[in-house]
Write a protein that holds these residues in place. Structure first.
Motif, mmCIF file in Angstrom:
data_model
loop_
_atom_site.group_PDB
_atom_site.id
_atom_site.type_symbol
_atom_site.label_atom_id
_atom_site.label_comp_id
_atom_site.label_asym_id
_atom_site.label_seq_id
_atom_site.Cartn_x
_atom_site.Cartn_y
_atom_site.Cartn_z
ATOM 1 N N GLU A 85 1.243 30.792 -21.515
ATOM 2 C CA GLU A 85 2.653 30.436 -21.396
ATOM 3 C C GLU A 85 3.011 29.365 -22.425
ATOM 4 O O GLU A 85 2.221 28.444 -22.692
ATOM 5 C CB GLU A 85 2.951 29.927 -19.985
ATOM 6 C CG GLU A 85 2.665 30.941 -18.890
ATOM 7 C CD GLU A 85 3.593 32.141 -18.966
ATOM 8 O OE1 GLU A 85 4.723 31.977 -19.484
ATOM 9 O OE2 GLU A 85 3.200 33.238 -18.524
ATOM 10 N N ASP A 86 4.182 29.491 -22.984
ATOM 11 C CA ASP A 86 4.668 28.539 -23.985
ATOM 12 C C ASP A 86 5.273 27.322 -23.300
ATOM 13 O O ASP A 86 6.484 27.073 -23.338
ATOM 14 C CB ASP A 86 5.688 29.222 -24.897
ATOM 15 C CG ASP A 86 6.053 28.356 -26.095
ATOM 16 O OD1 ASP A 86 5.345 27.356 -26.337
ATOM 17 O OD2 ASP A 86 7.057 28.680 -26.775
ATOM 18 N N VAL A 87 4.392 26.552 -22.645
ATOM 19 C CA VAL A 87 4.828 25.346 -21.947
ATOM 20 C C VAL A 87 3.882 24.210 -22.320
ATOM 21 O O VAL A 87 2.743 24.437 -22.770
ATOM 22 C CB VAL A 87 4.839 25.542 -20.414
ATOM 23 C CG1 VAL A 87 5.879 26.575 -19.998
ATOM 24 C CG2 VAL A 87 3.448 25.942 -19.907
ATOM 25 N N GLU A 88 4.345 22.985 -22.141
ATOM 26 C CA GLU A 88 3.506 21.828 -22.437
ATOM 27 C C GLU A 88 2.397 21.717 -21.412
ATOM 28 O O GLU A 88 2.630 21.746 -20.203
ATOM 29 C CB GLU A 88 4.358 20.556 -22.455
ATOM 30 C CG GLU A 88 3.574 19.313 -22.832
ATOM 31 C CD GLU A 88 4.463 18.088 -22.935
ATOM 32 O OE1 GLU A 88 3.912 16.971 -22.995
ATOM 33 O OE2 GLU A 88 5.706 18.248 -22.940
ATOM 34 N N THR A 89 1.164 21.589 -21.899
ATOM 35 C CA THR A 89 -0.012 21.540 -21.024
ATOM 36 C C THR A 89 -0.871 20.340 -21.404
ATOM 37 O O THR A 89 -1.145 20.117 -22.590
ATOM 38 C CB THR A 89 -0.841 22.827 -21.158
ATOM 39 O OG1 THR A 89 -0.012 23.967 -20.894
ATOM 40 C CG2 THR A 89 -2.006 22.824 -20.185
ATOM 41 N N SER A 90 -1.282 19.583 -20.398
ATOM 42 C CA SER A 90 -2.159 18.441 -20.617
ATOM 43 C C SER A 90 -3.609 18.894 -20.508
ATOM 44 O O SER A 90 -4.010 19.483 -19.499
ATOM 45 C CB SER A 90 -1.867 17.340 -19.589
ATOM 46 O OG SER A 90 -2.732 16.243 -19.778
ATOM 47 N N VAL A 91 -4.391 18.644 -21.559
ATOM 48 C CA VAL A 91 -5.773 19.093 -21.613
ATOM 49 C C VAL A 91 -6.679 17.892 -21.837
ATOM 50 O O VAL A 91 -6.419 17.063 -22.715
ATOM 51 C CB VAL A 91 -5.987 20.128 -22.733
ATOM 52 C CG1 VAL A 91 -7.435 20.598 -22.748
ATOM 53 C CG2 VAL A 91 -5.040 21.302 -22.566
ATOM 54 N N LYS A 92 -7.723 17.776 -21.057
ATOM 55 C CA LYS A 92 -8.715 16.723 -21.223
ATOM 56 C C LYS A 92 -9.969 17.336 -21.829
ATOM 57 O O LYS A 92 -10.673 18.111 -21.191
ATOM 58 C CB LYS A 92 -9.055 16.078 -19.871
ATOM 59 C CG LYS A 92 -10.046 14.927 -19.985
ATOM 60 C CD LYS A 92 -10.324 14.308 -18.625
ATOM 61 C CE LYS A 92 -11.308 13.144 -18.738
ATOM 62 N NZ LYS A 92 -11.603 12.541 -17.416
ATOM 63 N N PHE A 93 -10.249 16.997 -23.084
ATOM 64 C CA PHE A 93 -11.394 17.545 -23.800
ATOM 65 C C PHE A 93 -12.628 16.662 -23.581
ATOM 66 O O PHE A 93 -12.527 15.435 -23.588
ATOM 67 C CB PHE A 93 -11.106 17.650 -25.307
ATOM 68 C CG PHE A 93 -10.074 18.675 -25.660
ATOM 69 C CD1 PHE A 93 -10.396 20.016 -25.712
ATOM 70 C CD2 PHE A 93 -8.767 18.296 -25.936
ATOM 71 C CE1 PHE A 93 -9.445 20.963 -26.037
ATOM 72 C CE2 PHE A 93 -7.809 19.230 -26.267
ATOM 73 C CZ PHE A 93 -8.151 20.570 -26.315
ATOM 74 N N THR A 94 -13.758 17.312 -23.419
ATOM 75 C CA THR A 94 -15.034 16.604 -23.268
ATOM 76 C C THR A 94 -16.069 17.262 -24.177
ATOM 77 O O THR A 94 -15.898 18.410 -24.607
ATOM 78 C CB THR A 94 -15.533 16.642 -21.820
ATOM 79 O OG1 THR A 94 -15.692 18.019 -21.418
ATOM 80 C CG2 THR A 94 -14.562 15.945 -20.882
ATOM 81 N N TYR A 95 -17.118 16.518 -24.459
ATOM 82 C CA TYR A 95 -18.207 17.076 -25.251
ATOM 83 C C TYR A 95 -19.519 16.409 -24.825
ATOM 84 O O TYR A 95 -19.539 15.334 -24.228
ATOM 85 C CB TYR A 95 -17.968 16.876 -26.752
ATOM 86 C CG TYR A 95 -18.078 15.448 -27.221
ATOM 87 C CD1 TYR A 95 -19.295 14.924 -27.687
ATOM 88 C CD2 TYR A 95 -16.966 14.604 -27.206
ATOM 89 C CE1 TYR A 95 -19.406 13.621 -28.120
ATOM 90 C CE2 TYR A 95 -17.060 13.286 -27.628
ATOM 91 C CZ TYR A 95 -18.270 12.809 -28.087
ATOM 92 O OH TYR A 95 -18.374 11.511 -28.515
ATOM 93 N N SER A 96 -20.588 17.082 -25.160
ATOM 94 C CA SER A 96 -21.922 16.554 -24.904
ATOM 95 C C SER A 96 -22.781 16.808 -26.131
ATOM 96 O O SER A 96 -22.539 17.752 -26.888
ATOM 97 C CB SER A 96 -22.550 17.222 -23.674
ATOM 98 O OG SER A 96 -22.628 18.634 -23.847
ATOM 99 N N VAL A 97 -23.773 15.935 -26.324
ATOM 100 C CA VAL A 97 -24.634 16.018 -27.502
ATOM 101 C C VAL A 97 -26.087 16.066 -27.049
ATOM 102 O O VAL A 97 -26.511 15.256 -26.222
ATOM 103 C CB VAL A 97 -24.417 14.821 -28.450
ATOM 104 C CG1 VAL A 97 -25.309 14.963 -29.687
ATOM 105 C CG2 VAL A 97 -22.958 14.701 -28.855
ATOM 106 N N ILE A 98 -26.820 17.030 -27.572
ATOM 107 C CA ILE A 98 -28.249 17.146 -27.316
ATOM 108 C C ILE A 98 -28.979 16.904 -28.626
ATOM 109 O O ILE A 98 -28.749 17.611 -29.621
ATOM 110 C CB ILE A 98 -28.614 18.527 -26.743
ATOM 111 C CG1 ILE A 98 -27.894 18.756 -25.404
ATOM 112 C CG2 ILE A 98 -30.121 18.670 -26.580
ATOM 113 C CD1 ILE A 98 -28.150 20.118 -24.805
#
Length: 465
Positions: A63-76
């Motif tokens: 959908e073309d709506v504003e969306t709040s996204v919380k990005f995470t990452y991990s490192v090995i």
């Protein structure tokens, strides 16, 4: 993405085409929220980086709506025994897969075949026609001399070209850029510089361009003073702005667009100020110093034959012997010899391919230089045989016309790519315009000097006329 100047890729989302048959509302677009990085290291140096997206953590962005996204990452972190000097071997092996190797070989063979055919054509031209012309001149037969069309313009062929200030500036700038390319290849072969060290590459370009400004000033002033005794300062100053001016305007425009979009490609204001100060306080003084040396050690142009006071009228000729026709021929043949490697170069610069073999690029550049020089000599001879003595500017234009075909290929490459939007459009054509403009100056300089050597050689036969 880049980690310690190492390129790596990973998926940022996915597209589910199957949803067409489920709800009839079109495909679904998902954005991954979590990325896992696997970093391989040896001692305190990064050897390899891989990125993996977690398909269980995603957000529906259909959908073309504003969306709040919380990005995470991990490192090995993973230890490896691969030495830091060999970390690019993986990319080199990937570029030597059977398919890629066949493309490189086909490109190389294509270039060699074109060069051999052109050499054969020029050998026939020189061994048959030019040799016969020189024999007629040696016999001293007046009736035979009339057949040699280029003999009658010996009093005009060495006439100083118009717009001498601009002409000398082009030759000086082209010589500087050729020197710059030579040093880049030297650094690449020594292992000091490789393509994906973007910061080191940009720094090396700025430093080497600044240091080679002396060569530009010397080449410009020394050539200008062979024909004109005063006014070399204007030519040297124009040579300084001829390459820096368009480049700075394009980079400033692209940087403004990048700031507007808020991307990391935008250079900080402080960096721009430093570059401007380096060019102003170091490059231009070195340019003036080179110009002063060229003026101090100036020599007069030694033409094989004296120049007449009034220029000879040029007879009308066919369209293919005029400037546009010769530019088309002089640009198309060298371009056709390098087009396959040019595609690989653009794919590595703007796409996902890896180009780590500097030797292939050097071989292609050498073939390009040889073809441009050979064509320039052949087309100059054809021009002189119809008693057209205005070859100076035409030799520059037909040599530089290969860059026009290169820019045309940029348009084709962009149309076939998935790049869209003002940001990608401006960066793609802006940087490619700078590259093609530099090639125009370099190849135009090579073409002129090849024609000058040829014209000097053949008119020694009529220097006593």
């Amino acid at each position: 993405m880049y980690c310690d100047d190492l390129p790596f890729w990973g998926f940022i989302g996915k597209l589910e085409e199957e949803s067409w048959s489920l709800d009839g509302k079109g495909p679904k677009y998902y954005l991954f929220e979590h990325v896992q990085f696997n970093v391989f290291y040896n001692d305190d140096q990064v050897i390899e980086t891989r990125a993996f997206s977690d398909p269980s953590h995603f957000v529906d962005i259909t959908e073309d709506v504003e969306t709040s996204v919380k990005f995470t990452y991990s490192v090995i972190w993973n230890a490896t025994s691969i030495e830091f000097e060999n970390r690019m071997d993986k990319y080199s092996r990937a570029s030597l897969l059977p398919t890629h190797r066949q493309i490189h070989w086909f490109s190389f063979i294509n270039s060699i075949v074109i060069m051999v055919l052109l050499m054969g054509l020029l050998m026939v031209l020189f061994m048959r026609h030019l040799k016969n012309d020189l024999k007629r001149l040696a016999n001293g037969d007046e009736e035979e001399d009339k057949v040699v069309g280029w003999k009658y313009i010996h009093g005009d062929v060495f006439r100083c070209p118009p717009r001498m200030v601009l002409f000398s500036a082009i030759l000086g700038t082209g010589t500087q850029l050729l020197t710059l390319v030579f040093f880049l290849f030297v650094l690449a072969f020594l292992g000091i510089l490789y393509p994906y060290s973007r910061g080191a590459l940009c720094t090396s370009l700025v430093v080497m361009y600044t240091l080679t400004s002396t060569i530009s000033g010397y080449s410009t002033a020394s050539f200008y003073n062979q024909f004109v005794e005063t006014g070399w300062e204007r030519s040297v100053l124009l040579a300084g702005f001829l390459s820096v001016g368009p480049l700075f305007v394009i980079l400033f425009t692209l940087n403004t667009i990048a700031i507007f979009y808020g991307v990391t490609a935008a250079l900080p204001f402080g960096t721009l100020v430093v570059i401007l100060f380096v060019l102003t306080l170091v490059s231009f003084p070195l340019l003036a110093f080179g110009g002063a040396i060229g003026y101090h050690f100036r020599t007069k142009f030694q033409a094989p034959s004296a120049t007449k006071r009034l220029p000879r009228e040029i007879p009308p000729s066919a369209w293919y012997r005029k400037t546009p026709g010769q530019m088309f021929i002089g640009g198309l043949l060298p371009f056709s010899a390098i087009v396959l490697e040019l595609h690989n170069f653009y794919a590595s610069l703007w796409g996902y391919k890896i180009f780590t073999h500097s030797s292939v690029l050097l071989a292609t550049f050498i073939i390009l230089v040889i073809l441009v020089a050979m064509l320039s000599v052949g087309l100059t001879y054809i021009q002189l045989t119809v008693e057209d003595h205005e070859w100076w500017w035409r030799s520059v234009l037909r040599g530089g016309s290969t860059a026009i075909f290169m820019f045309g290929f940029c348009i084709y490459f962009y149309a076939k790519s998935n790049m869209r939007g003002l940001l990608q459009l401006s960066f793609f054509f802006g940087y490619n315009a700078c590259i093609c403009y530099a090639f125009f100056l370099m190849l135009g300089t090579i073409s002129f000097h090849a024609s000058l050597v040829f014209v000097n050689h053949i008119y020694h036969a009529v220097k006593n006329e």
